[in-house]
Motif scaffolding. Sequence first.
Motif, PDB file in Angstrom:
ATOM      1  N   ASP A 367       5.828 -17.514 -16.762  1.00 15.69           N
ATOM      2  CA  ASP A 367       7.020 -16.954 -15.919  1.00 15.69           C
ATOM      3  C   ASP A 367       8.104 -17.816 -15.726  1.00 15.69           C
ATOM      4  N   ARG A 372      11.650 -18.214 -20.428  1.00 12.38           N
ATOM      5  CA  ARG A 372      12.151 -16.850 -20.072  1.00 12.38           C
ATOM      6  C   ARG A 372      13.894 -17.059 -20.894  1.00 12.38           C
ATOM      7  N   GLU A 390      -3.694  -9.946 -24.361  1.00 13.01           N
ATOM      8  CA  GLU A 390      -2.789 -11.017 -23.342  1.00 13.01           C
ATOM      9  C   GLU A 390      -1.586 -11.668 -24.141  1.00 13.01           C
ATOM     10  N   ARG A 393       0.993  -9.232 -24.679  1.00  8.17           N
ATOM     11  CA  ARG A 393       1.618  -8.963 -23.650  1.00  8.17           C
ATOM     12  C   ARG A 393       2.585  -9.993 -23.130  1.00  8.17           C
ATOM     13  N   ILE A 394       2.384 -11.055 -23.273  1.00  9.61           N
ATOM     14  CA  ILE A 394       3.080 -12.305 -22.910  1.00  9.61           C
ATOM     15  C   ILE A 394       4.506 -12.363 -23.890  1.00  9.61           C
ATOM     16  N   ASN A 396       5.925 -10.031 -25.641  1.00 13.53           N
ATOM     17  CA  ASN A 396       6.736  -8.700 -25.505  1.00 13.53           C
ATOM     18  C   ASN A 396       7.296  -8.766 -24.062  1.00 13.53           C
ATOM     19  N   ASP A 397       6.946  -9.597 -23.155  1.00 12.48           N
ATOM     20  CA  ASP A 397       7.516  -9.569 -21.680  1.00 12.48           C
ATOM     21  C   ASP A 397       8.731 -10.328 -21.750  1.00 12.48           C
ATOM     22  N   THR A 398       9.996  -9.790 -22.359  1.00 10.89           N
ATOM     23  CA  THR A 398      11.220 -10.579 -22.484  1.00 10.89           C
ATOM     24  C   THR A 398      12.218  -9.321 -22.940  1.00 10.89           C
ATOM     25  N   LYS A 444      16.657  -4.733 -28.959  1.00  2.31           N
ATOM     26  CA  LYS A 444      16.688  -4.782 -27.410  1.00  2.31           C
ATOM     27  C   LYS A 444      17.739  -5.766 -27.399  1.00  2.31           C
TER      28      LYS A 444
END
Length: 473
Positions: A367, A372, A390, A393-394, A396-398, A444
């Motif tokens: 994070d 980022r 996991e 998830r990490i 795609n977390d952007t 995105k």
Amino acid sequence: MHELIDRISDERGDLPVRDPATGKTIATVRTYGVDEVAGIIRDADVARGAWAARTAKERARVLRAWFDLIMDRQEQLARIITAECGKPIAEARGEVAYGAAFIEWFAEEAKRAYGETIPTFADGKRVLTIKQPVGTCAAITPWNFPVAMITRKVGPALAAGCAIVLKPAEATPLSALALELLAREAGVPEALFRVVPASEPSAIGELFCSDPLIRKLSFTGSTRVGQILMAQSGQNITRLSLELGGNAPFIVFDDADIDAAVEGAMASKYRNAGQTCVCANRFLVQDGIHDAFVAKLTERVAALKVAPGAQEGSQIGPLINAAGREKVASLLDAAVARGARVMTGGHRSDLGENFFEPTVLVDVAPDIDIVRQEIFGPVAPVIRFRDEAEAIRIANDTPYGLAAYFYARDLGRVWRVTEALEYGMVAANDGLLSTEVAPFGGIKQSGLGREGSRHGLDEYLELKYCLMGGLSA
Ligand code: SIN
């Protein structure tokens, strides 16, 4: 420096072009103001009619001649790229071939802009589609690929029968002007493709969005500028292609071929010293393979040759400017302050103002800013993960969705992960995915539209529905 530069530079020009390796001015070029560019757009709009009226085969012949001239001058163009953008000369030679390939590809695709016939919905009527050039286009291109980002916009525009006015990055106008010169020699009419270096880039961007003669704008650069252009082009509903920022994950699963993964990591991360939108920005490595992967990666990174790009054998050249280097340094310092450990590198290099040591960073939290934000530098931050869920998830977390890479051997996993990654481009067991034959682009906040492949031509074509009625006897 050599013949091509002599022909495109202008001693009385107002835009100095600097070598990022030395800071020295290598040439000056003239810039164009808003009124001049508006006139150039008008001329382009006049020129496009005759160009679009030529057969696709005739346009293809001119494009093919341009491709040949670019490849004949591969070495000279590569030296210009290295001089103004800093990348190692071997990579610059590769960029010229990569960039030229878009011209060759679209010369061939020009002949395949097919329409279709559609089974009719009523007696006495026939339904067809045809594809027509969108009209006069504009393009804004970045400094990190001063040749290839131009050819993959101008190639399809000209192939489709459009005119195009292009503003190159302020740091790298020489490659663009050299391409324009060779296009002229190949027979591209002068007004049809114009390169307009600018000292006030935002005013030219605004003009491209607001001039009603511009029917399409293609931009490669930051998400922030893409958002501005998108807002500005709302008034005219200008068609847009946007290739924006990325935050590519590079995932290594326990079942990966570790040597292949390290090879892929080197290619993906350290190309152009980490200054590409598709560079691996963060490494996600599974527990069971983590330490072995990090050890091998560290060994390879420590052996990279950092040197001015013009030096044969250079593998990491300078970053584009001091601001780029300072951004890398501050992201790294902040990561270390949050507990990350430097395995190799980690410092500004003493080779010159813009050089930074290739770096591997471990114990990185998922994070923090370095994973980022787009680093745009030669730093590989490694995050450890436990299982597939996991990692996804990490990854795609952007807000970005350009390119993603992963290494795994289990076939089921290869399909699951390919489908689960929210990116426009996903490479399994490979670290390089750029080619003229495949659609390049993001989802995105990484952009809109695709470049390269047959889809790249459609970006410059309008689809017209033609109804033929009154056909009953
Ligand atoms: C980019 O960094 O924008 C393009 C990279 C590529 O074409 O491979």
